[in-house]
Design a protein around this motif. Structure first.
Motif, short mmCIF file in Angstrom:
data_model
loop_
_atom_site.label_atom_id
_atom_site.label_comp_id
_atom_site.label_asym_id
_atom_site.label_seq_id
_atom_site.Cartn_x
_atom_site.Cartn_y
_atom_site.Cartn_z
N ARG A 1 0.83 -1.21 0.00
CA ARG A 1 0.00 0.00 0.00
C ARG A 1 0.87 1.26 0.00
O ARG A 1 0.48 2.29 -0.57
N PHE B 1 1.72 -0.89 12.79
CA PHE B 1 1.00 -0.02 11.85
C PHE B 1 -0.11 -0.80 11.13
O PHE B 1 -1.25 -0.33 11.00
N CYS C 1 -3.92 8.40 8.98
CA CYS C 1 -2.64 7.89 8.48
C CYS C 1 -1.69 9.01 8.06
O CYS C 1 -2.05 9.89 7.28
N CYS D 1 0.64 6.96 -0.17
CA CYS D 1 -0.03 5.66 -0.30
C CYS D 1 -0.58 5.46 -1.71
O CYS D 1 -1.12 6.39 -2.31
N PHE E 1 -2.75 2.84 -2.38
CA PHE E 1 -3.95 2.00 -2.25
C PHE E 1 -5.13 2.71 -2.92
O PHE E 1 -5.47 3.85 -2.55
N LYS F 1 -8.11 4.34 -0.87
CA LYS F 1 -7.79 5.13 0.33
C LYS F 1 -8.77 6.29 0.55
O LYS F 1 -9.11 6.61 1.69
S1 SF4 Z 1 -3.71 5.78 3.61
FE1 SF4 Z 1 -4.87 4.02 4.36
S2 SF4 Z 1 -4.34 2.31 3.03
FE2 SF4 Z 1 -2.83 3.94 2.72
S3 SF4 Z 1 -1.13 3.41 4.06
FE3 SF4 Z 1 -2.46 4.81 5.17
S4 SF4 Z 1 -3.90 3.50 6.31
FE4 SF4 Z 1 -2.91 2.24 4.74
#
Ligand code: SF4
Length: 245
Positions: free
Chosen positions: A162, A197, A212, A218, A220, A223
């Motif tokens: 991610r 984490f 986060c 990130c 992902f 998100k």
């Molecule tokens: S934004 Fe969300 S999915 Fe991306 S690293 Fe952070 S917690 Fe994980």
């Protein structure tokens, strides 16, 4: 800048930030007397919580007193002792078989000679036993022998993907890809803090993206959806069995 250098730099930033959130783990002292303890604790921790596998580990130690006695015990006795941690049938069978195979191979249950051989030789030795994979062997290297390797479990695999550090579809492939770019001397620290984490923020289901620190880096795809949903406080789930062994 080369891609690998860029990834190393990103990982330094991520490691620093994780230390601010979860603290810097106390340095791990090598203790070759704990090799079997770490190996069996890691086996017990598969597919269960660290708290229940720690209970199972302590029950085994209390009931049998030595790993030699576990090797001689009936499988049903081992199973009864560790049933608190799930998959007791498989774990009891694998642990007994592994201990018997070790006695046959080395003459006794003494792995202290690992202290004097290379990481690669230790992997070769441990992976020759049924039921021991790369992650378990890596945990022995780090948590019993203080070597600078980077075990990859499901949390580490998910979070590194991610965060865009690797693009892999299994923990073993993440292990290969990540070990090249994890900054020297920070592997143990990154391993333990990425697990925290992954358990508390970047959870498999319902990650807390609104909390986060790595949102902007990130990759992902979902998100932004989770950012809208995740406003609850961070859950604390920081007990790591191998920090207690
Ligand atoms: S934004 Fe969300 S999915 Fe991306 S690293 Fe952070 S917690 Fe994980």
């Amino acid at each position: 800048m080369k891609r690998s250098d860029r990834l190393k730099l990103n990982l330094e930033i991520i490691a620093d930030e994780l230390c601010l959130i979860f603290g810097k783990p106390a340095s791990r002292l090598a203790d070759e007397h704990k090799i079997l303890d770490v190996l069996i604790a890691t086996k017990l921790s598969q597919n269960t919580t660290d708290k229940s596998s720690y209970k199972a580990f302590n029950r085994l130690k209390e009931k049998f007193g030595s790993w030699e006695n576990v090797a001689e015990a009936k499988e049903s006795e081992i199973r009864e002792c560790i049933k608190v941690c799930g998959l007791a049938n498989t774990k009891a069978r694998d642990i007994k078989l592994m201990l018997i195979e070790m006695i046959a191979k080395y003459g006794k249950l003494d792995l202290r000679f690992f202290k004097n051989i290379s990481d690669e030789e230790i992997y070769d030795e441990l992976l020759s036993f049924k039921g021991i994979g790369v992650k378990t062997a890596s945990c022995v290297l780090v948590f019993a022998l203080g070597r600078d390797v980077f075990p990859v479990d499901t949390h580490v695999h998910r979070t590194l993907n991610r965060l865009g550090i690797v693009k892999t579809n299994s923990p073993d492939k993440t292990f290969e890809a990540a070990n090249i770019v994890i900054p020297e001397g920070r592997k143990y620290e990154l391993h333990t803090n990425l697990i925290k984490f992954g358990r508390n923020i970047c959870r498999s289901k319902n990650p807390l993206c609104s909390l986060c620190s790595f949102y902007s880096r990130c990759v992902f795809e979902e998100k932004s959806t989770y950012r809208k949903q995740s406003s609850k406080a961070m859950l604390e789930n920081n007990f790591l069995i191998l920090e207690e062994i």
